[in-house]
Design an enzyme around this catalytic site. Structure first.
Site, short mmCIF file in Angstrom:
data_model
loop_
_atom_site.label_atom_id
_atom_site.label_comp_id
_atom_site.label_asym_id
_atom_site.label_seq_id
_atom_site.Cartn_x
_atom_site.Cartn_y
_atom_site.Cartn_z
CB SER A 153 -1.16 0.31 1.36
OG SER A 153 -1.70 1.12 1.12
CG ASP A 368 -6.92 -3.96 -4.01
OD1 ASP A 368 -7.04 -2.71 -3.41
OD2 ASP A 368 -5.16 -4.18 -3.28
CG HIS A 397 -5.83 -2.08 0.23
ND1 HIS A 397 -5.00 -1.83 -1.31
CD2 HIS A 397 -4.99 -1.35 1.28
CE1 HIS A 397 -4.01 -1.65 -0.74
NE2 HIS A 397 -4.21 -0.76 0.54
#
Length: 452
Positions: A153, A368, A397
């Site tokens: 991320s 995601d 995610h």
């Protein structure tokens, strides 16, 4: 060069005390991308394992948006003997980013020029600023080069910037996970919705609130976290886990003090003015709405739980700062010519990423909805000789913080294949286990494995 400290330079920061066993360094002057300078800039970090004689057996782990330097808290199943992050073979380094509430320079830090916390006056930093700051700490530790950089991320954004912000060859391998070359309009829009939740809380007061859980705009920050959770998980995972189940009974464990108010699901009802007397009907209506304040469904209860948990361990100004940092992420910014910006975007990205170490492993999560798999496909296509791996997960995610077995296997195979020289010798000193043992599932401060 950073100066390594033997004390906590952020003793006034409540949130920094939540991360156990951190070390600290101070950079005398850190020049930011904005042109501003942070004086006496603290960096909080943790390490595992030891440097080898050639000082190049280094794994740099980059945390996500609300993560911390303590890998054992949020990626604990990946850390340990025989695992992906093995201190018997590697010197493992993880530092809090600038703007983090956990000890690095942030809105919570005392401004040496005023003697007061920066609050909303803390200068905006970038992912590139984080890399340069953390590189200063590695230099002070005696690191000569980095074997691999790994992160998911926002940590994946940082991973991409490491080889771009350091001399070519300094970083030997990268593993960017659930990330992108730039933050999309979709991601920026979700972040803005979260920021507006915080701004709308009267306790925000333009960022000049008491920087502790009981003093900050808790309702706004909790609402922001609830919104964020919807981007971190998936429709499939929520429906499978909660469906239309009623709100479950709360566990008997005591609620953390202080009790902090959360936004409710009620609709405002006009109150009587001092010259008016409430009618029985108005009182009945208010009682009816009051009865609907508490969550009726399990999914609502889960979001309230996440909001309550978050406001106990994160700061609102820091959240605003780091979400803005993510929005600004674009590896091509300032690195391409004007004619390239108006041309084929992938061609420009491919040229920028050409200096990255070949053979990157790009990892995606199949469900995601925040960093779409297509974004990782683009990365894999533009990084030199990169490969793409897909995590099978219904959790969206957050799959990169939950699918430990799949991810650990991928990383370990990659490291053993690319860096066999570090597996020939073993440091049998296991003293680090005493201080960095795996946390049980429900006790994580910043991880996504939960006991709810």
């Amino acid at each position: 060069m950073a100066a390594l400290l033997d004390y906590n330079s952020s003793s006034e920061n409540y949130y920094a005390s939540l991360i156990q066993g951190q070390r600290f360094a101070v950079i005398p002057e850190l020049l930011l991308d904005s042109g501003e300078i942070l004086d006496s800039c603290p960096i909080a970090y943790k390490t595992w394992g030891r440097l080898n004689e050639t000082r190049d057996n280094v794994l740099v782990i980059c945390h996500a948006l609300t993560g911390s330097s303590d890998i054992s808290d949020w990626w604990s199943p990946l850390l340990g003997r025989g695992k992906a992050f093995d201190p018997a073979h590697f010197f493992i380094f993880c530092a809090n980013v600038l703007g983090s509430p956990y000890g690095s320079a942030s809105p919570l830090t005392t401004n040496p020029r005023t003697g007061r916390p920066y609050a909303s006056e803390f200068p905006q930093t970038t992912v590139r600023d984080d890399v340069r700051a953390h590189k200063y700490v590695l230099d002070a530790l005696g690191v000569r080069s980095v074997a691999a950089v790994i992160g998911g991320s926002m940590g994946g954004m940082t991973t991409l910037e490491w080889p771009l912000c350091t001399e070519q060859g300094y970083v030997k391998s990268i593993i960017p996970i659930a990330t992108a070359a730039d933050h999309s309009a979709w991601g920026i829009s979700w972040a803005e919705a979260q920021r507006q939740c915080i701004y709308s809380d009267p306790k925000f007061d333009d960022g000049y609130y008491e920087p502790r859980p009981e003093g900050q705009p808790s309702a706004g920050l909790a609402a922001a976290r609830m919104v964020a959770m919807l981007t971190y998980r998936s429709c499939v995972s929520f429906d499978a886990r909660f469906g239309r189940k009623p709100q479950r009974q709360q566990k008997s464990r005591p609620v953390q003090d202080p009790p902090l108010d959360l936004p409710r699901t009620d609709v405002p009802v006009a109150t009587a003015t001092p010259t008016q007397t409430s009618t029985a009907k108005e009182r009945s209506e208010r009682q009816s709405w009051a009865a609907r304040r508490d969550p009726s469904f399990s999914a609502q209860g889960y979001l309230h739980y996440q909001g309550q948990k978050f406001i106990q361990r994160f700061d609102a100004n820091c959240y605003l700062h780091i979400t803005n940092k993510m929005d600004a992420h674009d590896v091509t910014l300032g690195r391409v010519q004007a004619d390239e910006e108006n041309g084929d975007g992938d061609s420009a990205l491919r040229r920028v990423l050409a200096v990255a170490p070949p053979g990157a492993l790009v990892v995606s999560v199949e469900t995601d909805a925040l960093f779409l798999p297509e974004q990782q496909e683009r990365l894999a296509a533009c990084l030199p000789n990169a490969t793409l791996a897909m995590l099978k997960s219904s959790d969206g995610h957050d799959g990169f913080l939950l699918e430990f077995e799949q991810l650990g296997t991928l990383i370990l195979e990659k490291l053993r294949r690319d860096l066999p020289q570090f597996y020939g010798s073993v440091d049998n000193d296991t003293a680090w286990l005493e201080d960095h043992a795996m946390q049980p599932g429900g006790d994580s401060l910043t991880g996504e494995v939960e006991s709810w």
